[in-house]
Design an enzyme around this catalytic site. Structure first.
Site, PDB file in Angstrom:
ATOM      1  N   ALA A  46      49.509  47.780  39.897  1.00 42.03           N
ATOM      2  CA  ALA A  46      48.131  47.981  39.406  1.00 42.03           C
ATOM      3  C   ALA A  46      47.139  47.201  40.256  1.00 42.03           C
ATOM      4  O   ALA A  46      46.058  47.697  40.586  1.00 42.03           O
ATOM      5  CB  ALA A  46      48.024  47.550  37.947  1.00 42.03           C
ATOM      6  N   HIS A  52      47.044  42.104  44.379  1.00 45.95           N
ATOM      7  CA  HIS A  52      45.822  41.830  45.155  1.00 45.95           C
ATOM      8  C   HIS A  52      46.222  41.254  46.516  1.00 45.95           C
ATOM      9  O   HIS A  52      45.731  41.668  47.556  1.00 45.95           O
ATOM     10  CB  HIS A  52      44.935  40.778  44.474  1.00 45.95           C
ATOM     11  N   ARG A  59      39.236  53.112  36.272  1.00 46.12           N
ATOM     12  CA  ARG A  59      38.566  51.813  36.289  1.00 46.12           C
ATOM     13  C   ARG A  59      37.055  51.922  36.485  1.00 46.12           C
ATOM     14  O   ARG A  59      36.362  50.940  36.511  1.00 46.12           O
ATOM     15  CB  ARG A  59      39.211  51.001  37.401  1.00 46.12           C
ATOM     16  N   CYS A 119      50.363  45.034  36.164  1.00 39.31           N
ATOM     17  CA  CYS A 119      51.481  44.758  37.062  1.00 39.31           C
ATOM     18  C   CYS A 119      50.999  44.689  38.517  1.00 39.31           C
ATOM     19  O   CYS A 119      49.858  44.983  38.827  1.00 39.31           O
ATOM     20  CB  CYS A 119      52.555  45.826  36.908  1.00 39.31           C
TER      21      CYS A 119
HETATM   22 FE1  CFM Z   1      38.406  40.467  40.250  1.00 34.96          FE
HETATM   23 FE2  CFM Z   1      38.272  40.501  37.835  1.00 34.96          FE
HETATM   24 FE3  CFM Z   1      40.257  41.747  39.133  1.00 34.96          FE
HETATM   25 FE4  CFM Z   1      37.726  42.670  39.232  1.00 34.96          FE
HETATM   26 FE5  CFM Z   1      38.330  44.412  37.231  1.00 34.96          FE
HETATM   27 FE6  CFM Z   1      38.887  42.199  35.917  1.00 34.96          FE
HETATM   28 FE7  CFM Z   1      40.845  43.462  37.166  1.00 34.96          FE
HETATM   29 MO1  CFM Z   1      39.761  44.506  35.072  1.00 34.96          MO
HETATM   30  S1  CFM Z   1      36.622  40.896  39.031  1.00 34.96           S
HETATM   31  S2  CFM Z   1      39.193  42.434  40.766  1.00 34.96           S
HETATM   32  S3  CFM Z   1      36.853  44.606  38.815  1.00 34.96           S
HETATM   33  S4  CFM Z   1      39.877  39.666  38.888  1.00 34.96           S
HETATM   34  S5  CFM Z   1      37.618  43.782  35.392  1.00 34.96           S
HETATM   35  S6  CFM Z   1      37.995  40.132  35.799  1.00 34.96           S
HETATM   36  S7  CFM Z   1      40.882  42.535  35.294  1.00 34.96           S
HETATM   37  S8  CFM Z   1      40.154  45.454  37.101  1.00 34.96           S
HETATM   38  S9  CFM Z   1      42.159  42.790  38.690  1.00 34.96           S
END
Ligand code: CFM
Length: 567
Positions: free
Chosen positions: A66, A195, A97, A63
């Protein structure tokens, strides 16, 4: 694209896609059809990405909260972060994580804490601002942090607590930086929205607060690198060997003070484009720092990235040093890679991870001569698949409009481009690409299935038909995959392993994949469709068999068939 000729013959991709869609109701099938694409590397077709998951489909997504709390902001280890919401949401503030940190002795590290306002029914009815203020004061009294971040969970947005005003008031009262993030879980399609919200907040409230640059002839930030299993340490060590100083890794083993001076560097390298392209763009507009795409996953990719960085700085001393380092590292790496490549060449892998790794990790498997039979992201956008050139054509829908786009202008005093426009043009004329990401699809083979937000049903079909030797995926589907007798490399937290970045990490990865492919344990599992062809999906459970007394064997039938027909 990988120039190795394919050694693998695969079933027709269009037929596999049709098989995956067969079970869905018409409307669902229509939507999923746009998210399951037969690749054309020369001109990637449009993929349906960053759209809401259809309820009922089992997705691997997270989500918005997260993405903000857990991914981008969370790993900054000395910002005290308070989750405003019920205690259940608070549990997810406890980062699992594996974004590792090694703070210098005597520094504060809040990563092991899980701070939460524990909203109760009372606050849901009468508002939670008072309780939030009280929590901030209490946290300040106990810890005296340099900065506090407040992160909203779903109910906070629903009842309308004004966390931004609370943060402003507390900033004045306590005299420290207090920031609020409206990252309610429901706010976007996935963690991707979180993000963006975190990028905005970090850019507005932290980057630029300290103008004193670190010492170093060649300075840069690594953006979109989260030090999972120690990856950022590998990258940092490698760059240091070459003579390049990393001021700030966003966000991996990084302190608040390091982020404050992120704008003082000469170059930004973007590792995970999905999670941090916003900050890279905004730093370029405001401070004139160019950004380039980098990738330290895979030996060839790492060497290519180092050379690209060397070209940017345009110093003979640096490029010579980079070549020396690559040569040294390859001496250690080559024998391991060659031995394991001979063993695993031509084996099949499929990757379904997040918003960048399903692309980056293809390089590591290709290092071993393995074939990528299918790949997809959980929540990436079209530009991560098809390349940034499609950005102007991406439709802005209600979900994207929900997230603030900051209006950024050049800073009147601090906009100091590292390169003159002439120097930039010269580099570009030599084939150098700035602010560019070509995406996953140009590097994948023609007709390979690219699957966005793969469902468990589609994953099962994929395994059944393609029989991949290994799948790279996450904890939510790992055990489903392994129960089908296929090893699943967990590519989010790496479970207990890593680092996998740079040359040293690549060697770890080759060995790990070798162990997973050669262990005998998979021979003890018979996948359901081999055990009893009738159990092959799509069968549904139709109760218990009454054939014999005390017989508790489940009876399976095809959808629509009667129990008698199944027997
Ligand atoms: Fe970028 Fe990723 Fe992500 Fe990531 Fe991650 Fe991920 Fe994630 Mo899991 S590189 S930041 S460190 S998009 S592995 S493939 S899904 S936490 S939001």
């Amino acid at each position: 694209m990988s120039d190795e000729t394919s050694t693998v013959t695969l079933p027709d991709a269009a037929a596999v896609k049709a098989e995956m869609l067969k079970i869905y109701p018409a409307k669902t099938a229509k939507k999923r059809a746009k998210q399951i694409i037969l690749n054309e590397p020369d001109s990637p077709p449009e993929i349906g990405a960053n759209s809401r998951t259809i309820p009922g489909i089992i997705t691997q997504r997270g989500c918005t909260y997260a993405g903000c709390r857990g991914v981008v902001l969370g790993p900054i280890y000395d910002i005290l972060q308070i989750t405003h919401g019920p205690v259940g949401c608070g549990f997810y503030a406890w980062l699992s994580r594996r974004n590792l940190v090694r703070p210098p002795a005597g520094t504060t590290n809040y990563l092991q804490y899980c701070m939460n306002t524990d909203m109760q029914e009372d606050q849901i009815i009468f508002g939670g601002e008072k309780k939030l203020k009280q929590a901030i004061r209490e946290a300040y009294d106990i810890f005296k942090p340099k900065a506090i971040a407040v992160l909203a969970t779903c109910p906070v947005g629903l009842i309308g607590d004004d966390i931004h005003t609370v943060a402003k008031q507390m900033k004045e009262e306590l005299g420290i930086n207090v920031m609020a993030f409206s990252c309610e879980g429901y706010k976007g399609v996935s963690q991707s929205a979180g993000h963006h919200i975190a990028n905005n907040g970090v850019f507005k409230n932290i980057i630029g607060l300290d103008d004193k640059p670190d010492a170093g002839e060649f300075t840069m930030n690594i953006l979109g690198e989260y030090n999972i299993g120690g990856d950022a340490w590998e990258i940092d060590t490698l760059l240091r060997k070459c003579g390049i100083h990393v001021t700030s890794t966003l966000s991996g083993d990084v302190s608040y003070d390091q982020v404050k001076k992120a704008h003082t560097v000469m170059l930004n390298g973007v590792m995970c484009h999905r999670s941090i392209n916003y900050i890279a763009e905004m730093m370029e507009k405001k401070f004139g720092i160019p950004w380039i795409k980098v990738n330290f996953i895979g030996a060839e990719a790492t060497a290519k990235t180092l050379r690209k960085i060397g070209n940017f700085f345009d110093s003979k001393k640096l490029t010579d040093r980079i070549e020396e380092v690559i040569a040294q590292e390859m001496i250690a790496l080559r024998p391991v890679r060659d031995e394991l490549k001979a063993k695993h060449q031509g084996k099949k892998a499929a990757l379904f991870v997040g918003g960048s790794r399903a692309h980056h990790y293809q390089d590591l498997f290709r290092d071993l001569g393995m074939e990528i039979v299918s790949a997809g992201y959980e929540f990436a956008h079209r530009d991560d698949y098809e390349g940034r050139k499609v950005l102007p054509t991406i439709k802005v829908d209600a979900d994207s409009r929900n997230i603030e786009e900051l209006h950024v202008e050049a800073d009147p005093l601090r906009y100091k481009p590292t390169k003159t426009p002439e120097q930039m043009a010269e580099l570009q004329a030599g084939g150098f690409s700035f602010k560019d990401y070509e995406g996953m699809m140009v590097e994948m083979k023609k007709q390979t299935l690219v699957i966005d937000d793969i469902s468990h049903h589609e994953m099962e079909k994929l395994i059944e038909i393609y029989k991949p030797d290994i799948i790279g995926s996450g904890i939510k589907d790992k055990f489903v995959v392994e129960k089908m007798g296929v090893p699943c490399k967990q590519l989010h937290s790496y479970d207990y392993s890593g680092p996998y970045a740079a040359f040293g990490g690549a060697v770890n990865f080759y060995r790990e994949v070798d162990r997973m492919l050669t262990t005998k344990v998979w021979k003890f599992i018979t996948p359901p469709w081999e055990k009893d062809p009738l159990q092959s999906p799509p069968l549904v459970h139709a109760g218990r068999s009454g054939a014999k007394k005390n017989d508790d064997t489940p009876v399976w039938r095809k959808p629509g068939a009667t129990t008698e027909e199944a027997a």
